[in-house]
Design a protein around this motif. Structure first.
Motif, PDB file in Angstrom:
ATOM      1  N   PRO A 220       0.797  -1.225   0.000  1.00 51.49           N
ATOM      2  CA  PRO A 220       0.000   0.000   0.000  1.00 51.49           C
ATOM      3  C   PRO A 220       0.833   1.280   0.000  1.00 51.49           C
ATOM      4  CG  PRO A 220       0.057  -0.935   2.196  1.00 51.49           C
ATOM      5  CD  PRO A 220       0.752  -1.919   1.298  1.00 51.49           C
ATOM      6  N   GLN A 221       2.167   1.174   0.093  1.00 52.39           N
ATOM      7  CA  GLN A 221       3.007   2.374   0.200  1.00 52.39           C
ATOM      8  C   GLN A 221       4.029   2.475  -0.934  1.00 52.39           C
ATOM      9  OE1 GLN A 221       4.466   1.561   4.193  1.00 52.39           O
ATOM     10  NE2 GLN A 221       2.999   2.998   5.075  1.00 52.39           N
ATOM     11  N   LEU A 222       3.690   1.967  -2.107  1.00 52.82           N
ATOM     12  CA  LEU A 222       4.634   1.982  -3.223  1.00 52.82           C
ATOM     13  C   LEU A 222       5.084   3.397  -3.590  1.00 52.82           C
ATOM     14  CD1 LEU A 222       3.213  -0.694  -5.706  1.00 52.82           C
ATOM     15  CD2 LEU A 222       5.228  -0.887  -4.228  1.00 52.82           C
ATOM     16  N   GLU A 223       4.164   4.342  -3.597  1.00 53.60           N
ATOM     17  CA  GLU A 223       4.519   5.712  -3.990  1.00 53.60           C
ATOM     18  C   GLU A 223       5.483   6.326  -2.979  1.00 53.60           C
ATOM     19  OE1 GLU A 223       2.422   9.907  -5.409  1.00 53.60           O
ATOM     20  OE2 GLU A 223       1.263   8.442  -4.241  1.00 53.60           O
ATOM     21  N   PHE A 224       5.204   6.147  -1.698  1.00 57.13           N
ATOM     22  CA  PHE A 224       6.094   6.662  -0.653  1.00 57.13           C
ATOM     23  C   PHE A 224       7.493   6.055  -0.784  1.00 57.13           C
ATOM     24  CE2 PHE A 224       8.086   5.837   3.458  1.00 57.13           C
ATOM     25  CZ  PHE A 224       8.248   7.130   3.939  1.00 57.13           C
ATOM     26  N   ILE A 225       7.543   4.749  -0.949  1.00 60.61           N
ATOM     27  CA  ILE A 225       8.834   4.059  -1.032  1.00 60.61           C
ATOM     28  C   ILE A 225       9.633   4.554  -2.234  1.00 60.61           C
ATOM     29  CG2 ILE A 225       9.904   1.807  -1.441  1.00 60.61           C
ATOM     30  CD1 ILE A 225       7.539   0.605   0.177  1.00 60.61           C
ATOM     31  N   ALA A 226       8.981   4.675  -3.389  1.00 57.30           N
ATOM     32  CA  ALA A 226       9.676   5.070  -4.607  1.00 57.30           C
ATOM     33  C   ALA A 226      10.194   6.495  -4.546  1.00 57.30           C
ATOM     34  CB  ALA A 226       8.746   4.906  -5.810  1.00 57.30           C
ATOM     35  N   ASN A 227       9.513   7.355  -3.806  1.00 58.44           N
ATOM     36  CA  ASN A 227       9.866   8.769  -3.800  1.00 58.44           C
ATOM     37  C   ASN A 227      10.605   9.235  -2.555  1.00 58.44           C
ATOM     38  OD1 ASN A 227       8.549  10.127  -6.294  1.00 58.44           O
ATOM     39  ND2 ASN A 227       6.958   8.748  -5.516  1.00 58.44           N
ATOM     40  N   ALA A 228      10.638   8.401  -1.517  1.00 57.18           N
ATOM     41  CA  ALA A 228      11.270   8.845  -0.262  1.00 57.18           C
ATOM     42  C   ALA A 228      12.439   7.982   0.170  1.00 57.18           C
ATOM     43  CB  ALA A 228      10.222   8.887   0.859  1.00 57.18           C
ATOM     44  N   LEU A 229      12.514   6.729  -0.300  1.00 58.74           N
ATOM     45  CA  LEU A 229      13.544   5.812   0.175  1.00 58.74           C
ATOM     46  C   LEU A 229      14.500   5.441  -0.959  1.00 58.74           C
ATOM     47  CD1 LEU A 229      11.368   3.392   2.372  1.00 58.74           C
ATOM     48  CD2 LEU A 229      12.393   5.593   2.997  1.00 58.74           C
ATOM     49  N   THR A 230      15.716   5.077  -0.589  1.00 57.50           N
ATOM     50  CA  THR A 230      16.721   4.682  -1.571  1.00 57.50           C
ATOM     51  C   THR A 230      17.126   3.232  -1.360  1.00 57.50           C
ATOM     52  OG1 THR A 230      18.422   5.604  -0.116  1.00 57.50           O
ATOM     53  CG2 THR A 230      17.656   6.985  -1.933  1.00 57.50           C
ATOM     54  N   ASP A 231      17.564   2.598  -2.449  1.00 55.46           N
ATOM     55  CA  ASP A 231      17.995   1.211  -2.360  1.00 55.46           C
ATOM     56  C   ASP A 231      19.484   1.134  -2.016  1.00 55.46           C
ATOM     57  OD1 ASP A 231      19.427   1.734  -4.703  1.00 55.46           O
ATOM     58  OD2 ASP A 231      17.989   0.700  -5.994  1.00 55.46           O
ATOM     59  N   ARG A 232      20.037  -0.061  -2.062  1.00 58.17           N
ATOM     60  CA  ARG A 232      21.440  -0.256  -1.679  1.00 58.17           C
ATOM     61  C   ARG A 232      22.413   0.423  -2.622  1.00 58.17           C
ATOM     62  NH1 ARG A 232      21.355  -6.563  -1.744  1.00 58.17           N
ATOM     63  NH2 ARG A 232      19.171  -6.118  -1.253  1.00 58.17           N
ATOM     64  N   ASN A 233      21.946   0.839  -3.806  1.00 52.12           N
ATOM     65  CA  ASN A 233      22.799   1.545  -4.763  1.00 52.12           C
ATOM     66  C   ASN A 233      22.618   3.057  -4.695  1.00 52.12           C
ATOM     67  OD1 ASN A 233      23.856  -0.890  -5.953  1.00 52.12           O
ATOM     68  ND2 ASN A 233      21.883  -1.132  -6.997  1.00 52.12           N
ATOM     69  N   GLY A 234      21.809   3.513  -3.731  1.00 52.52           N
ATOM     70  CA  GLY A 234      21.574   4.938  -3.586  1.00 52.52           C
ATOM     71  C   GLY A 234      20.556   5.499  -4.559  1.00 52.52           C
ATOM     72  N   GLU A 235      19.860   4.626  -5.274  1.00 51.12           N
ATOM     73  CA  GLU A 235      18.838   5.038  -6.230  1.00 51.12           C
ATOM     74  C   GLU A 235      17.447   4.941  -5.600  1.00 51.12           C
ATOM     75  OE1 GLU A 235      19.538   6.225  -9.172  1.00 51.12           O
ATOM     76  OE2 GLU A 235      21.706   5.844  -8.950  1.00 51.12           O
ATOM     77  N   PRO A 236      16.444   5.639  -6.169  1.00 49.00           N
ATOM     78  CA  PRO A 236      15.076   5.495  -5.653  1.00 49.00           C
ATOM     79  C   PRO A 236      14.666   4.025  -5.615  1.00 49.00           C
ATOM     80  CG  PRO A 236      15.165   7.317  -7.199  1.00 49.00           C
ATOM     81  CD  PRO A 236      16.505   6.632  -7.272  1.00 49.00           C
ATOM     82  N   TRP A 237      14.054   3.633  -4.518  1.00 48.94           N
ATOM     83  CA  TRP A 237      13.673   2.231  -4.336  1.00 48.94           C
ATOM     84  C   TRP A 237      12.319   2.004  -5.013  1.00 48.94           C
ATOM     85  CZ3 TRP A 237      12.576  -0.479   1.035  1.00 48.94           C
ATOM     86  CH2 TRP A 237      12.379  -1.845   0.808  1.00 48.94           C
ATOM     87  N   VAL A 238      12.363   1.730  -6.306  1.00 47.32           N
ATOM     88  CA  VAL A 238      11.150   1.463  -7.082  1.00 47.32           C
ATOM     89  C   VAL A 238      11.010  -0.053  -7.196  1.00 47.32           C
ATOM     90  CG1 VAL A 238       9.945   1.818  -9.257  1.00 47.32           C
ATOM     91  CG2 VAL A 238      11.467   3.602  -8.365  1.00 47.32           C
ATOM     92  N   MET A 239       9.876  -0.561  -6.768  1.00 47.51           N
ATOM     93  CA  MET A 239       9.671  -2.008  -6.801  1.00 47.51           C
ATOM     94  C   MET A 239       8.421  -2.364  -7.602  1.00 47.51           C
ATOM     95  SD  MET A 239       8.221  -2.810  -2.950  1.00 47.51           S
ATOM     96  CE  MET A 239       9.520  -1.945  -2.076  1.00 47.51           C
ATOM     97  N   ASP A 240       8.392  -3.571  -8.089  1.00 48.15           N
ATOM     98  CA  ASP A 240       7.213  -4.099  -8.769  1.00 48.15           C
ATOM     99  C   ASP A 240       6.514  -5.114  -7.871  1.00 48.15           C
ATOM    100  OD1 ASP A 240       7.592  -2.657 -11.071  1.00 48.15           O
ATOM    101  OD2 ASP A 240       8.689  -4.236 -12.102  1.00 48.15           O
ATOM    102  N   CYS A 241       5.199  -5.076  -7.880  1.00 51.58           N
ATOM    103  CA  CYS A 241       4.409  -6.108  -7.213  1.00 51.58           C
ATOM    104  C   CYS A 241       3.809  -7.012  -8.289  1.00 51.58           C
ATOM    105  CB  CYS A 241       3.304  -5.484  -6.370  1.00 51.58           C
ATOM    106  SG  CYS A 241       3.920  -4.563  -4.944  1.00 51.58           S
ATOM    107  N   ARG A 242       3.846  -8.315  -8.039  1.00 51.13           N
ATOM    108  CA  ARG A 242       3.368  -9.286  -9.023  1.00 51.13           C
ATOM    109  C   ARG A 242       2.495 -10.318  -8.329  1.00 51.13           C
ATOM    110  NH1 ARG A 242       9.424  -9.543  -9.672  1.00 51.13           N
ATOM    111  NH2 ARG A 242       9.962  -8.338 -11.534  1.00 51.13           N
ATOM    112  N   PRO A 243       1.481 -10.813  -8.988  1.00 53.21           N
ATOM    113  CA  PRO A 243       0.716 -11.921  -8.404  1.00 53.21           C
ATOM    114  C   PRO A 243       1.570 -13.182  -8.386  1.00 53.21           C
ATOM    115  CG  PRO A 243      -0.031 -11.472 -10.630  1.00 53.21           C
ATOM    116  CD  PRO A 243       0.934 -10.379 -10.284  1.00 53.21           C
ATOM    117  N   ALA A 244       1.424 -13.990  -7.350  1.00 49.22           N
ATOM    118  CA  ALA A 244       2.178 -15.232  -7.267  1.00 49.22           C
ATOM    119  C   ALA A 244       1.857 -16.159  -8.433  1.00 49.22           C
ATOM    120  CB  ALA A 244       1.884 -15.929  -5.937  1.00 49.22           C
ATOM    121  N   ALA A 245       0.649 -16.048  -8.967  1.00 48.21           N
ATOM    122  CA  ALA A 245       0.305 -16.875 -10.125  1.00 48.21           C
ATOM    123  C   ALA A 245       1.249 -16.609 -11.293  1.00 48.21           C
ATOM    124  CB  ALA A 245      -1.142 -16.608 -10.551  1.00 48.21           C
TER     125      ALA A 245
END
Length: 276
Positions: A220-245
């Motif tokens: 539920p917080q994808l927008e916050f994560i992508a715009n406020a947090l950084t990943d291990r490479n110092g880049e915006p932490w943009v993630m994809d969500c996928r159905p397990a199917a």
């Protein structure tokens, strides 16, 4: 490659929105650093093994009094609660896998970090389990080795390794019966990387082996994560969500004979067992 129902959050573009997220990043980078967890995220990346290890411990720390309060709020975020629930479910799946096998079970985690939950398994099954923890980040491996030595664990080992270019595991004394990929596929936005990893790991498994991997189905917080947090490479932490199917289909396409999925109680993550 099928990417049906993949959900991701773009980094903010509109001027007003950019200003809002700049203010959030400023707050997290100043007062937020009073929280030990937020400070670790800035230093190592919010997606790093070091960060996850801190989240797993779930013990708030901070500076100047308010830091500990901020850290408690941070650790109670829905994503981190789901991460801890994911670990509990993953541990249950692995315990079941150990119990259903008669011989020594060789377990390889290709992106383990310190691997504390694997240490628990190794301690509970000293004569039934051999564990190898791999990671590219040396910090987690060093801390994992130190913790394992302190606990006197002789059946768990650590070595540097690339999860996407996996090598055989001679330290296990044979091909792994179980390979674990926890929290990695959620970070890979290219479906070809995920499916390619599944295919290569299948080639490492012993006959009758199983690949146990996690999938983030929603957040539920994808927008916050992508715009406020950084990943291990110092880049915006943009993630994809996928159905397990979808990831199940990728596993079957990689040559696995059967798949079965369970979900943790918070409802963000799935744990899939793909059998040779």
């Amino acid at each position: 490659m099928d990417t049906t129902n993949v959900i991701s959050a773009p980094v903010a573009a509109a001027p007003v929105t950019r200003a809002k997220w700049a203010a959030v990043r400023f707050a997290l980078g100043t007062a937020g650093r009073l929280s030990t967890g937020i400070s670790i995220g800035h230093r190592h990346g919010f997606d790093s093994g070091t960060m996850l290890d801190y989240v797993y411990r779930n013990e708030p720390h901070g500076r100047l009094g308010i830091g500990r309060l901020l850290d408690r709020v941070y650790l109670n975020a829905v994503g981190w609660r789901a991460i801890r629930a994911r670990r509990r479910l993953l541990t249950e799946v692995l315990r079941t896998e150990i119990e259903r096998r008669e011989d020594v079970v060789r377990i390889l985690d290709v992106a383990a970090g310190p691997g504390r939950y694997l240490q628990d398994l190794a301690e509970d099954h000293p004569h039934r389990v051999r564990v190898l923890c791999r990671d590219l980040a040396p910090d987690g491996l060093v801390r994992g080795e130190a913790a394992a030595a302190e606990r006197g664990l002789a059946n768990i080992a650590y070595e540097r390794g690339d999860a996407l270019d996996p090598a055989p595991a001679p330290l296990l004394g044979g091909a792994p019966d179980v390979i674990v990929v926890s929290g990695l596929y959620e970070l890979l936005r290219d479906p070809a990387l995920v499916s390619g990893s599944m295919e290569r790991l299948r080639g490492l498994l012993a006959p009758g082996g199983v690949l146990v991997f996690t999938t983030q189905e929603r957040h539920p917080q994808l927008e916050f994560i992508a715009n406020a947090l950084t990943d291990r490479n110092g880049e915006p932490w943009v993630m994809d969500c996928r159905p397990a199917a979808l990831t199940e289909r990728w596993a079957l396409g990689a040559g696995f004979a059967s798949v079965a999925t369970e979900r943790e109680e918070v409802g963000l993550f799935a744990v899939t067992s793909a059998r040779v």
